[in-house]
Enzyme design. Structure first.
Site, short mmCIF file in Angstrom:
data_model
loop_
_atom_site.label_atom_id
_atom_site.label_comp_id
_atom_site.label_asym_id
_atom_site.label_seq_id
_atom_site.Cartn_x
_atom_site.Cartn_y
_atom_site.Cartn_z
N GLY A 201 0.85 -1.17 0.00
CA GLY A 201 0.00 0.00 0.00
C GLY A 201 0.89 1.22 0.00
CG HIS B 228 6.04 -2.40 -7.16
ND1 HIS B 228 5.07 -3.32 -7.49
CD2 HIS B 228 5.82 -2.08 -5.85
CE1 HIS B 228 4.30 -3.53 -6.44
NE2 HIS B 228 4.74 -2.80 -5.44
CD GLU C 28 4.76 -5.17 -10.51
OE1 GLU C 28 4.14 -5.81 -11.38
OE2 GLU C 28 4.29 -4.17 -9.94
#
Length: 245
Positions: free
Chosen positions: A91, A161, A197
């Site tokens: 998040g 990421h 990822e």
């Protein structure tokens, strides 16, 4: 570095075309093993913590584990003290770190992981806060934690990421690589592991191994970035010497 240290740090929780934790569920099961029965989930990085906990609970129950969400506990510190294992989800990293500070959990989680040896799983923001600081997160500072210093479970930073430069892109803003190189323009900055990822770092004691399918890029201040395939032994990063900021 504590010999009992056990970390599973994933770049992301959902891979394109897959399900929540689907790409790393076998890694999670191997990592937790048969002795862990319940997971303490930390959903602080998202605002809708009830929905987040519901999704995590359904996934871990499908893998054979019970899950308790820390936000449902009247005493978050007691929940950490009693936890068999901790999973901190993704998040916004700034929001996550702020709430960890607000509840006085930074040193407590650090002690449970480093001294008691309980397993720690991090995904995205949960991986960011496992490192020295959140200086290399991709997130916007939507709130302000009292410090950017994080759990410091490993002596380096991670950029989850991680995106490679697109040679065909006409975008004129900085690439992820340039952002990390700018970070290393500052003195005494630690190495940064760019996890694409689908990649994850397994730390068992003094051993760190890159797992997953997509590889990683390592940035060390004063050196050219280097490319590393799955299976790379990153144990040397656990003993990397530098002056902490």
């Amino acid at each position: 570095m504590a010999k009992r240290l056990r970390l599973l740090l994933t770049s992301n929780s959902t891979l394109h075309g897959g399900t929540y934790l689907g790409h790393c569920q076998l890694h999670i099961q191997d990592f937790l093993g048969p002795n862990v029965k319940r997971i303490l989930f930390v959903p602080y990085a998202l605002s809708d913590q009830d929905a987040y906990a519901k999704m995590a609970r359904e996934r871990f129950e499908s893998l054979g584990y019970g899950l308790d969400s820390i936000h449902e506990s009247p005493d978050p510190r007691e929940a950490v003290t009693k936890a068999e294992a901790i999973f901190i989800g993704g998040g916004n990293t700034f929001r996550l770190l702020k709430v960890l500070y607000d509840h006085g959990l930074i040193q407590l989680i650090r002690r449970r992981v480093l001294e008691d040896g309980i397993p720690y799983i991090g995904s995205s923001a949960g991986t960011n806060v496992a490192t020295i600081s959140i200086n290399t997160t991709n997130d916007m500072p939507i709130v302000y934690p009292p410090s950017l210093m994080a759990l410091d479970l490993v002596p380096f930073n991670i950029n989850p990421h991680y995106l490679d430069p697109d040679v065909n892109s006409t975008h004129m803003g900085e690439t992820r690589e340039k952002r990390i190189l700018q970070y290393h323009e500052e003195p005494n900055t630690p190495p940064v592991l760019g996890l694409r990822e689908g990649s994850l770092l397994l730390v068992e004691g003094n051993t760190a191994t890159l797992q997953g399918k997509t590889g990683a890029r390592l940035f060390v201040r004063g050196k050219s970035p280097t490319e590393h395939p799955p299976g790379t032994d990153f144990s040397f990063l656990l003993a990397e010497g530098y002056e902490k900021p």
